[in-house]
Design a protein around this motif. Structure first.
Motif, PDB file in Angstrom:
ATOM      1  N   ASN A 199       0.803  -1.211   0.000  1.00 61.96           N
ATOM      2  CA  ASN A 199       0.000   0.000   0.000  1.00 61.96           C
ATOM      3  C   ASN A 199       0.839   1.266   0.000  1.00 61.96           C
ATOM      4  O   ASN A 199       0.497   2.239  -0.683  1.00 61.96           O
ATOM      5  CB  ASN A 199      -0.944   0.002   1.202  1.00 61.96           C
ATOM      6  CG  ASN A 199      -2.190  -0.832   0.970  1.00 61.96           C
ATOM      7  OD1 ASN A 199      -3.178  -0.345   0.458  1.00 61.96           O
ATOM      8  ND2 ASN A 199      -2.120  -2.105   1.339  1.00 61.96           N
ATOM      9  N   PHE A 200       1.937   1.276   0.733  1.00 61.34           N
ATOM     10  CA  PHE A 200       2.797   2.462   0.744  1.00 61.34           C
ATOM     11  C   PHE A 200       3.544   2.623  -0.577  1.00 61.34           C
ATOM     12  O   PHE A 200       3.842   3.735  -1.000  1.00 61.34           O
ATOM     13  CB  PHE A 200       3.780   2.404   1.916  1.00 61.34           C
ATOM     14  CG  PHE A 200       3.172   2.806   3.232  1.00 61.34           C
ATOM     15  CD1 PHE A 200       2.719   4.098   3.432  1.00 61.34           C
ATOM     16  CD2 PHE A 200       3.032   1.883   4.262  1.00 61.34           C
ATOM     17  CE1 PHE A 200       2.140   4.472   4.644  1.00 61.34           C
ATOM     18  CE2 PHE A 200       2.457   2.249   5.466  1.00 61.34           C
ATOM     19  CZ  PHE A 200       2.004   3.542   5.667  1.00 61.34           C
ATOM     20  N   HIS A 201       3.838   1.494  -1.225  1.00 62.22           N
ATOM     21  CA  HIS A 201       4.541   1.556  -2.512  1.00 62.22           C
ATOM     22  C   HIS A 201       3.651   2.176  -3.591  1.00 62.22           C
ATOM     23  O   HIS A 201       4.130   2.914  -4.459  1.00 62.22           O
ATOM     24  CB  HIS A 201       4.968   0.143  -2.944  1.00 62.22           C
ATOM     25  CG  HIS A 201       5.713   0.108  -4.243  1.00 62.22           C
ATOM     26  ND1 HIS A 201       7.001   0.599  -4.373  1.00 62.22           N
ATOM     27  CD2 HIS A 201       5.343  -0.349  -5.475  1.00 62.22           C
ATOM     28  CE1 HIS A 201       7.398   0.448  -5.628  1.00 62.22           C
ATOM     29  NE2 HIS A 201       6.413  -0.124  -6.318  1.00 62.22           N
ATOM     30  N   ASN A 202       2.364   1.863  -3.515  1.00 62.73           N
ATOM     31  CA  ASN A 202       1.417   2.380  -4.502  1.00 62.73           C
ATOM     32  C   ASN A 202       0.534   3.482  -3.919  1.00 62.73           C
ATOM     33  O   ASN A 202      -0.609   3.663  -4.348  1.00 62.73           O
ATOM     34  CB  ASN A 202       0.533   1.241  -5.037  1.00 62.73           C
ATOM     35  CG  ASN A 202       1.343   0.135  -5.672  1.00 62.73           C
ATOM     36  OD1 ASN A 202       2.229   0.406  -6.479  1.00 62.73           O
ATOM     37  ND2 ASN A 202       1.064  -1.109  -5.317  1.00 62.73           N
ATOM     38  N   ALA A 203       1.061   4.182  -2.927  1.00 60.21           N
ATOM     39  CA  ALA A 203       0.247   5.145  -2.188  1.00 60.21           C
ATOM     40  C   ALA A 203      -0.009   6.420  -2.980  1.00 60.21           C
ATOM     41  O   ALA A 203       0.773   6.813  -3.854  1.00 60.21           O
ATOM     42  CB  ALA A 203       0.928   5.494  -0.871  1.00 60.21           C
ATOM     43  N   SER A 204      -1.116   7.064  -2.625  1.00 56.69           N
ATOM     44  CA  SER A 204      -1.430   8.378  -3.184  1.00 56.69           C
ATOM     45  C   SER A 204      -0.491   9.403  -2.570  1.00 56.69           C
ATOM     46  O   SER A 204       0.108   9.161  -1.504  1.00 56.69           O
ATOM     47  CB  SER A 204      -2.875   8.742  -2.856  1.00 56.69           C
ATOM     48  OG  SER A 204      -3.037   8.845  -1.444  1.00 56.69           O
ATOM     49  N   GLU A 206      -1.159  11.960  -0.937  1.00 56.74           N
ATOM     50  CA  GLU A 206      -1.641  12.297   0.407  1.00 56.74           C
ATOM     51  C   GLU A 206      -1.135  11.298   1.443  1.00 56.74           C
ATOM     52  O   GLU A 206      -0.674  11.679   2.521  1.00 56.74           O
ATOM     53  CB  GLU A 206      -3.168  12.327   0.411  1.00 56.74           C
ATOM     54  CG  GLU A 206      -3.753  12.745   1.754  1.00 56.74           C
ATOM     55  CD  GLU A 206      -5.276  12.733   1.758  1.00 56.74           C
ATOM     56  OE1 GLU A 206      -5.848  13.008   2.826  1.00 56.74           O
ATOM     57  OE2 GLU A 206      -5.864  12.451   0.695  1.00 56.74           O
ATOM     58  N   LEU A 207      -1.217   9.987   1.109  1.00 55.77           N
ATOM     59  CA  LEU A 207      -0.744   8.959   2.030  1.00 55.77           C
ATOM     60  C   LEU A 207       0.774   8.991   2.168  1.00 55.77           C
ATOM     61  O   LEU A 207       1.318   8.810   3.268  1.00 55.77           O
ATOM     62  CB  LEU A 207      -1.193   7.574   1.546  1.00 55.77           C
ATOM     63  CG  LEU A 207      -0.762   6.373   2.412  1.00 55.77           C
ATOM     64  CD1 LEU A 207      -1.254   6.526   3.842  1.00 55.77           C
ATOM     65  CD2 LEU A 207      -1.263   5.062   1.808  1.00 55.77           C
ATOM     66  N   GLN A 208       1.488   9.239   1.075  1.00 56.59           N
ATOM     67  CA  GLN A 208       2.952   9.279   1.126  1.00 56.59           C
ATOM     68  C   GLN A 208       3.470  10.408   1.995  1.00 56.59           C
ATOM     69  O   GLN A 208       4.574  10.317   2.538  1.00 56.59           O
ATOM     70  CB  GLN A 208       3.513   9.401  -0.287  1.00 56.59           C
ATOM     71  CG  GLN A 208       3.375   8.122  -1.111  1.00 56.59           C
ATOM     72  CD  GLN A 208       3.960   8.255  -2.506  1.00 56.59           C
ATOM     73  OE1 GLN A 208       4.249   9.354  -2.963  1.00 56.59           O
ATOM     74  NE2 GLN A 208       4.131   7.128  -3.181  1.00 56.59           N
ATOM     75  N   ASN A 209       2.689  11.453   2.157  1.00 58.85           N
ATOM     76  CA  ASN A 209       3.099  12.596   2.987  1.00 58.85           C
ATOM     77  C   ASN A 209       2.524  12.535   4.399  1.00 58.85           C
ATOM     78  O   ASN A 209       2.677  13.471   5.168  1.00 58.85           O
ATOM     79  CB  ASN A 209       2.654  13.907   2.323  1.00 58.85           C
ATOM     80  CG  ASN A 209       3.390  14.159   1.017  1.00 58.85           C
ATOM     81  OD1 ASN A 209       4.575  13.845   0.901  1.00 58.85           O
ATOM     82  ND2 ASN A 209       2.703  14.716   0.021  1.00 58.85           N
ATOM     83  N   ARG A 214       5.819   8.538   7.080  1.00 58.64           N
ATOM     84  CA  ARG A 214       7.122   8.991   7.616  1.00 58.64           C
ATOM     85  C   ARG A 214       7.680   7.965   8.597  1.00 58.64           C
ATOM     86  O   ARG A 214       8.886   7.704   8.608  1.00 58.64           O
ATOM     87  CB  ARG A 214       6.966  10.361   8.283  1.00 58.64           C
ATOM     88  CG  ARG A 214       6.807  11.514   7.290  1.00 58.64           C
ATOM     89  CD  ARG A 214       7.004  12.854   7.969  1.00 58.64           C
ATOM     90  NE  ARG A 214       5.950  13.134   8.938  1.00 58.64           N
ATOM     91  CZ  ARG A 214       4.789  13.714   8.642  1.00 58.64           C
ATOM     92  NH1 ARG A 214       4.533  14.066   7.394  1.00 58.64           N
ATOM     93  NH2 ARG A 214       3.891  13.949   9.572  1.00 58.64           N
ATOM     94  N   ILE A 215       6.797   7.390   9.407  1.00 64.57           N
ATOM     95  CA  ILE A 215       7.243   6.349  10.342  1.00 64.57           C
ATOM     96  C   ILE A 215       7.664   5.098   9.573  1.00 64.57           C
ATOM     97  O   ILE A 215       8.717   4.516   9.837  1.00 64.57           O
ATOM     98  CB  ILE A 215       6.115   6.003  11.340  1.00 64.57           C
ATOM     99  CG1 ILE A 215       5.842   7.196  12.257  1.00 64.57           C
ATOM    100  CG2 ILE A 215       6.480   4.769  12.170  1.00 64.57           C
ATOM    101  CD1 ILE A 215       4.583   7.050  13.092  1.00 64.57           C
TER     102      ILE A 215
END
Length: 323
Positions: A199-204, A206-209, A214-215
């Motif tokens: 999910n983080f690899h293909n994140a929007s 908004e989610l990536q920021n 960050r954690i």
């Protein structure tokens, strides 16, 4: 055959070979484990108090303290292998301690899931501790019941072999179920991290920021996760060893192998103790602390309230439509 029921010290009638372990526990090795676990207990509790990771610090620190008590028992048996207090301290404390350490590991996944993304988990984060810790306690209760049955069988003259075997089987069942519990937890943990990575690899954007991203991408968090994974692997190996240790009953060849004990029992709990002490959540995953946990709990409550509100709104719409 001379009975050993009244053996309290080594003598021609009570040789060391007739004890359950069959040897004088090595003083140097057991003193090393004793000192190491004492240090880990102090460091873990101190960091838990300092960084306010209370639950982890107290539970895991108590596990390390029990390991210390277990090795005190083995030190006592070095001078007297027939020492009943020493044998009981060794048996009870070293069996109980890893359960508390596992409880700390279960607790970390609960907080990781809450912080990084509850939606990546197959079950609600709070259920990790509600499911796996009670089941571990149940496994310990089985082992305690089996130990009680064994003790009752051993008190009869002659020893009731059928009852003794039944007690051993109950103990073995408790150990096997404990391993199953750990394996299931490990699979759920792996599933969570695979889902989070995807999910983080293909994140929007908004989610990536987000703070969760960050954690997730922080070096400190990655190190902490690797340390907990290493600790989990050690405890799992130790529990598998206990199956072999008890499979042949009390005083079997595996139980009497001192080197094997230090490698697969002592070291497989000590290196996780070092990992969990050095890479403590208080230092590498501070989000597990009281303040962060209260924020997470508030978020959980907000999410639940939102879900209830949505359900209420949907119910109202349905009611209006029906009218």
């Amino acid at each position: 055959m001379v009975s050993t029921d009244r053996c309290y010290a080594v003598s021609p009638e009570c040789p060391v070979s007739a004890t359950t372990l069959g040897y004088y526990p090595n003083l140097g090795a057991n003193a090393f484990f004793l000192a190491s676990f004492t240090l880990c207990a102090i460091v873990t509790v101190a960091i838990g108090v300092w960084k306010r990771t209370w639950a982890f610090g107290i539970v895991v620190g108590a596990g390390f303290f029990l390991e210390t008590c277990g090795y005190i028992g083995r030190v006592l048996m070095h001078s007297n292998p027939w020492s009943d207090p020493g044998f009981k301290m060794d048996l009870v404390c070293i069996i109980l301690a890893p359960t508390l350490i596992c409880a700390g590991i279960y607790l970390t996944l609960k907080h990781v899931a809450r912080t990084v993304g509850p939606n990546f988990s197959r079950i609600k984060p709070r259920l990790y501790t509600w499911i796996f810790i009670p089941f571990d306690v149940f496994c310990l209760c089985l082992q305690a019941i089996g130990g009680g049955v064994d003790a009752a069988a051993s008190d009869t003259t002659p020893v009731n072999e059928k009852t003794l075997k039944a007690g051993n089987d109950i103990i073995l069942a408790g150990i096997v179920l404990q391993v199953v519990n750990l394996v299931v937890f490990g699979l759920l943990s792996l599933d969570f991290f695979v889902a989070a990575k995807k999910n983080f690899h293909n994140a929007s954007p908004e989610l990536q920021n987000s703070s969760a991203a960050r954690i997730w991408y922080s070096k400190r968090f990655r190190i902490f996760c690797l340390a907990v994974t290493g600790a989990y692997a050690g405890i799992l190996i130790r529990c598998i060893y206990r199956i072999a240790e008890m499979a042949g009953g009390w005083g079997n060849a595996t139980m009497r192998n001192e080197v094997l004990f230090y490698v697969l029992e002592g070291a497989m709990v000590l290196y996780p103790a070092f990992l969990l002490s050095i890479f403590s959540p208080g230092l590498f995953f501070p989000e597990m602390g009281d303040a962060a946990a209260s924020v997470e709990a508030q978020n959980d409550n907000n999410n639940n309230n939102n879900e209830k509100q949505e359900n209420s709104d949907e119910g109202g719409v349905v009611g209006l439509q029906e009218q």
